[in-house]
Motif scaffolding. Sequence first.
Motif, short mmCIF file in Angstrom:
data_model
loop_
_atom_site.label_atom_id
_atom_site.label_comp_id
_atom_site.label_asym_id
_atom_site.label_seq_id
_atom_site.Cartn_x
_atom_site.Cartn_y
_atom_site.Cartn_z
N LEU A 109 -70.55 16.06 59.77
CA LEU A 109 -71.70 16.19 60.81
C LEU A 109 -73.09 16.26 59.48
O LEU A 109 -74.10 16.29 60.15
N LEU A 110 -72.82 17.40 58.08
CA LEU A 110 -74.68 16.98 57.74
C LEU A 110 -75.33 15.83 57.74
O LEU A 110 -76.78 16.16 56.83
N ALA A 111 -74.30 14.95 57.84
CA ALA A 111 -75.09 14.03 57.25
C ALA A 111 -75.20 12.68 58.86
O ALA A 111 -75.56 11.55 58.98
N GLY A 112 -75.50 13.60 60.12
CA GLY A 112 -75.80 13.07 61.51
C GLY A 112 -76.80 13.14 62.23
O GLY A 112 -77.96 13.46 61.27
N ASP A 113 -76.63 12.95 63.71
CA ASP A 113 -78.09 13.37 64.12
C ASP A 113 -78.56 14.71 63.60
O ASP A 113 -77.64 16.16 63.17
N SER A 156 -70.43 20.46 69.88
CA SER A 156 -71.32 19.32 69.04
C SER A 156 -71.05 17.90 68.65
O SER A 156 -71.33 17.66 68.25
N GLY A 157 -69.38 17.79 69.09
CA GLY A 157 -68.88 17.17 68.75
C GLY A 157 -67.96 16.73 67.19
O GLY A 157 -68.46 15.50 67.03
N GLY A 158 -68.75 17.66 67.24
CA GLY A 158 -67.48 18.06 65.37
C GLY A 158 -66.13 17.46 65.00
O GLY A 158 -65.62 18.35 66.22
N ARG A 159 -65.95 16.85 64.18
CA ARG A 159 -64.89 16.23 64.14
C ARG A 159 -63.94 17.18 63.44
O ARG A 159 -64.29 17.90 62.58
N LEU A 160 -62.79 17.05 64.15
CA LEU A 160 -61.21 18.08 63.53
C LEU A 160 -59.91 17.14 62.84
O LEU A 160 -59.11 16.34 63.97
N THR A 161 -60.17 16.72 61.50
CA THR A 161 -58.92 15.63 61.37
C THR A 161 -57.36 16.56 61.15
O THR A 161 -57.82 17.44 60.62
N PRO A 162 -57.25 16.53 61.79
CA PRO A 162 -55.64 16.55 61.61
C PRO A 162 -55.10 16.99 60.05
O PRO A 162 -55.80 17.21 59.65
N ILE A 163 -54.85 18.46 60.45
CA ILE A 163 -54.76 19.14 59.05
C ILE A 163 -53.41 18.68 58.00
O ILE A 163 -54.05 18.84 57.22
N ASP A 164 -52.61 18.06 58.93
CA ASP A 164 -51.48 17.02 57.52
C ASP A 164 -51.73 15.83 57.15
O ASP A 164 -51.77 16.06 56.31
N ASP A 165 -52.59 15.78 58.30
CA ASP A 165 -53.78 14.52 57.09
C ASP A 165 -54.33 15.37 56.05
O ASP A 165 -54.92 14.21 54.74
#
Length: 322
Positions: free
Chosen positions: A197-201, A277-286
């Motif tokens: 997110l911080l290094a995106g658009d 905003s398109g923020g990604r959510l990595t599965p918590i198990d990962d």
Amino acid sequence: MTQVLVLGGTGWLSGRIAERWRDAGAQVTCLARGRRTAPEGTVLVSGDRDQPDVYDRLREQHWDEVVDVSRHAQQVCEAVNVLGDSTDHFTYVSSMSAHSDDVTVGLDESGPLHAAAQSGDEYDYGAQKAAAEQAVRALGERALIVRPGLIAGDGDPSDRFGYWAAAFARAGADPVLVPTLDDRFAQVIDIDDLVELLAGDRRSGILNANGESRPLADVLGRIRSAAGHTGEVVEAADEWLLEHDVQYWMGERSLPLWLPADMPGFARRDNTAYKASGGRLTPIDDTIRRVLQDERARGLDRERSAGLSRAEERALLLELAE
């Protein structure tokens, strides 16, 4: 070529931000004291941000992006004042702790903030972040303020999330001490999601960056399963833990992620805007698997910034059983 200045760039989060911009093809400059190395392929400018001449080598250059993660409002204010006119976009990494309301469940970006820090408030983290936000907002549409919650991932120097991976892994078939889990929650954001997110658009405005809120029992259960722990999970009451000098949330002799009962909203913030905003959510198990692998590599019994040593934990378990 995109010119990016990371104010920091040698710490855990700021270093990952610098790497992400570098990998995106930007020319990255890191301003830091130089006690640690900057990521390969970036330029390190050594300087102390508490000194008045720290920006002398940077102020004449045009910056497409400046990223600041400082917890000290005066440092952020000075960066905005000196670099603001020569910067197209300024990203400030604030914190969910800037919010003053830890009671309301589902608080969003519009929630109240702490009063901005004044002289003498140097150690008031939330007030410092709120004051820094105030300075950055003066840049208007050129500014993005991101408020992450607890950041989780490999290499975390705070040891808050990683403590539990180590605690369950080192115990094996022996018991593990946990706080009372009923009606307690945890909410984290994976560092890789935050960095993306911080290094995106380069959007503007304010965004609370957090993962999904989950019952603390669920989070610890998932960590326990990943670690292969087969022993007993022993809950202790808040009052008992405090009487035995065990602290909330973080730091030495603490049980990380454990929050006072009168802060029900802290780990139950709204993340609708982040997801929209398109923020990604990595599965918590990962995230758990990656953190567990990292904890094993760094040493389950190493000295930590947060949590209990295994010896401290055993002593508390014995006393609790009496």
